[in-house]
Design a protein around this motif. Structure first.
Motif, PDB file in Angstrom:
ATOM      1  N   THR A   1     -55.962  60.336  75.434  1.00  0.00           N
ATOM      2  CA  THR A   1     -54.562  60.582  75.090  1.00  0.00           C
ATOM      3  C   THR A   1     -53.651  60.427  76.366  1.00  0.00           C
ATOM      4  OG1 THR A   1     -54.918  62.987  75.405  1.00  0.00           O
ATOM      5  CG2 THR A   1     -55.148  62.122  73.214  1.00  0.00           C
ATOM      6  N   GLY A   2     -54.306  60.131  77.564  1.00  0.00           N
ATOM      7  CA  GLY A   2     -53.655  60.012  78.597  1.00  0.00           C
ATOM      8  C   GLY A   2     -54.537  59.916  80.007  1.00  0.00           C
ATOM      9  N   LEU A   3     -53.781  59.168  81.014  1.00  0.00           N
ATOM     10  CA  LEU A   3     -54.402  59.007  82.314  1.00  0.00           C
ATOM     11  C   LEU A   3     -53.553  59.959  83.224  1.00  0.00           C
ATOM     12  CD1 LEU A   3     -55.127  55.139  82.361  1.00  0.00           C
ATOM     13  CD2 LEU A   3     -56.565  56.967  81.582  1.00  0.00           C
ATOM     14  N   LEU A   4     -54.572  60.587  84.030  1.00  0.00           N
ATOM     15  CA  LEU A   4     -53.883  61.498  84.927  1.00  0.00           C
ATOM     16  C   LEU A   4     -54.093  61.142  86.422  1.00  0.00           C
ATOM     17  CD1 LEU A   4     -55.643  64.863  83.518  1.00  0.00           C
ATOM     18  CD2 LEU A   4     -53.435  63.709  82.859  1.00  0.00           C
TER      19      LEU A   4
ATOM     20  N   GLY B   1     -58.304  62.050  86.392  1.00  0.00           N
ATOM     21  CA  GLY B   1     -59.048  62.433  85.006  1.00  0.00           C
ATOM     22  C   GLY B   1     -58.278  61.815  83.983  1.00  0.00           C
ATOM     23  N   VAL B   2     -59.074  61.948  82.674  1.00  0.00           N
ATOM     24  CA  VAL B   2     -58.497  61.525  81.492  1.00  0.00           C
ATOM     25  C   VAL B   2     -58.279  62.663  80.272  1.00  0.00           C
ATOM     26  CG1 VAL B   2     -59.381  59.186  81.803  1.00  0.00           C
ATOM     27  CG2 VAL B   2     -60.812  60.891  80.727  1.00  0.00           C
ATOM     28  N   ALA B   3     -57.420  62.764  79.732  1.00  0.00           N
ATOM     29  CA  ALA B   3     -57.156  63.588  78.844  1.00  0.00           C
ATOM     30  C   ALA B   3     -57.673  63.240  77.360  1.00  0.00           C
ATOM     31  CB  ALA B   3     -55.696  63.851  78.476  1.00  0.00           C
ATOM     32  N   LEU B   4     -58.224  64.053  76.999  1.00  0.00           N
ATOM     33  CA  LEU B   4     -59.066  63.663  75.685  1.00  0.00           C
ATOM     34  C   LEU B   4     -58.585  64.567  74.399  1.00  0.00           C
ATOM     35  CD1 LEU B   4     -62.761  63.203  76.931  1.00  0.00           C
ATOM     36  CD2 LEU B   4     -61.037  61.578  76.613  1.00  0.00           C
TER      37      LEU B   4
END
Length: 450
Positions: A253-256, A263-266
């Protein structure tokens, strides 16, 4: 003929554009294009030339350093069952093409067609379609290439993060599989320390192997499907599967991170949200044909594959223009593309000999949850498709498919049980035994799940 057109009706090249003529022009120097050139040159098709915009020929395999290439890799006993890595496989086809007499030119981009394309071509008084022309730019400058036949073999590419509409910042450390392999194998770059792979199909496992070979820890593989979609979970694939966490039913759902990915949001199907710390993310699969040149020429595309619509002899809607490989069905193994390249030689040679081109053909379509079928046009009394079968893919909602049903205008043509499990990113195959039962003047043939 006017002062601005030549005897074939093409616009006259400008004074800074050199004009040349070949018998067959192959656009794309991957396995499909090189195999087509090798077979055509060996069969005496005349002057066969291959152009590719990349500086090195061989297509995707040239930066795939893992093994597994070479099985079922082409035509003739010398080309079958020769396991090798990707670069060796690319060299193999380059050597076959040039050894047969084809001319291979790299760093050459085709910028457009030099005339109107159409089923009737630009016929001579005897009704034969005329030559085809394209404009190119390359190390030798601007050229107008005129050919008796053109084979499109431009392949496919993965959708990058931007095309997948993944939100977030734009940090370093974001790759597709191809970008990762080029960074590691061609440019010898350090890509990161800890990665997440988005995708769990065969290409995703190839990315895992590349990352691990480069000393990168793989934190997880992520797929929105309920299970992996690899059909080769044995050997090294199984060993990787057991050593890498697989998060199913999960979307990114997003790249940080700023400057560098942190990190990656899942999001999981049960509504939970999590974050996985990483400095590298690789988006795999989600292929789209490189069809820009076909679109530029107004060549009809199939709405399912998004590549040129072709019949069982690889003929497009434009007289004299053929298409092969992963331009038609993104994406199948390199060996499948190479086989098609070898098989297109027969139809090209017949076209060069008699100029014949089909008129109205019957479309072949699919119903959900099937996603596409290739080939997707037939002449009911024409040749059977490659290997005597049609290739299909399913959507992410495939479920438990067990039977395929082929109909035309509500009339049953064929029914068969599937030989393997249906899953996204895996090919399914349908027999072609029903073709002669289709009506030439009827509506589309529809393949659906029974």
């Amino acid at each position: 003929m006017s002062a601005t057109t030549d005897r074939d009706g093409f616009p006259v090249p400008g004074p800074d554009r050199r004009a040349r003529t070949v018998d067959v022009l192959v656009i794309g120097a991957g396995p499909a294009g090189l195999a087509a050139a090798a077979r055509l040159a060996a069969a005496g098709a005349g002057a066969v030339e291959v152009v590719d915009r990349e500086e090195q020929a061989g297509g995707v395999p040239r930066h795939c350093y893992h093994s597994g290439f070479g099985y079922h890799s082409g035509f003739g006993p010398r080309e079958l069952w020769r396991p090798m890595n990707g670069p060796a496989y690319a060299r193999h086809w380059c050597d076959l093409a040039t050894g047969a007499g084809a001319v291979l030119r790299t760093g050459v981009s085709v910028t457009g067609w030099a005339g109107r394309l159409g089923r009737d071509g630009r016929g001579d008084p005897a009704g034969r379609p005329g030559p085809l022309g394209v404009d190119t730019t390359g190390p030798e400058g601007l050229e107008r290439l005129t050919a008796g036949a053109v084979v499109l073999a431009t392949g496919a590419r993965e959708r990058p993060r931007s095309a997948r509409l993944v939100p977030g910042t734009r940090p370093a450390g974001v790759f597709t599989t191809g970008e990762l392999q080029q960074a590691v194998h061609l440019h010898h770059q350090r890509v990161g320390l800890r990665a997440v792979v988005v995708g769990a199909e065969p290409v995703g496992y190839s990315a895992v192997r590349t990352l691990r070979g480069a000393g990168v820890e793989v934190a997880a593989m992520v797929t929105d499907q309920p299970r992996h979609q690899s059909s080769w979970m044995s050997g090294i694939g199984a060993r990787l599967h057991h050593r890498v966490p697989l998060l199913t039913g999960t979307t990114v759902t997003g790249l940080l991170g700023r400057g560098r990915l942190s990190g990656v949001a899942l999001r999981h199907t049960d509504g939970r949200t999590t974050t996985v710390a990483c400095d590298t993310v690789v988006f795999t699969g989600d292929w789209i044909p490189d069809h820009e040149l076909a679109r530029l020429g107004g060549i009809a595309l199939d709405r399912g594959t998004r590549g040129p619509a072709v019949d069982t002899a690889f003929r497009t809607a434009a007289a004299g223009v053929f298409a092969v490989g992963n331009l038609l069905h993104a994406v199948e193994p390199a060996g499948t593309a190479a086989r098609e390249g070898g098989l297109v030689a027969g139809p090209v040679l017949r076209y060069l000999a008699d100029g014949g081109w089909p008129g109205r053909q019957v479309p072949v379509e699919v119903d959900a949850p099937l996603r596409w079928v290739a080939p997707n046009r037939i002449d009911p009394h024409g040749p059977r498709p490659p290997l005597g079968r049609f290739t299909l893919r399913t959507t992410g909602t495939a479920g438990r498919l067990s039977t395929l049903v082929v109909t035309q205008d509500g009339r049953l043509l064929h029914r068969e049980r599937l030989r393997g499990a249906a899953a996204p990113n895996r090919p399914l195959y349908a027999s072609a035994d029903w073709m002669d039962r289709a009506r030439p003047g009827g509506g589309p043939v529809v393949i659906s799940a029974g």
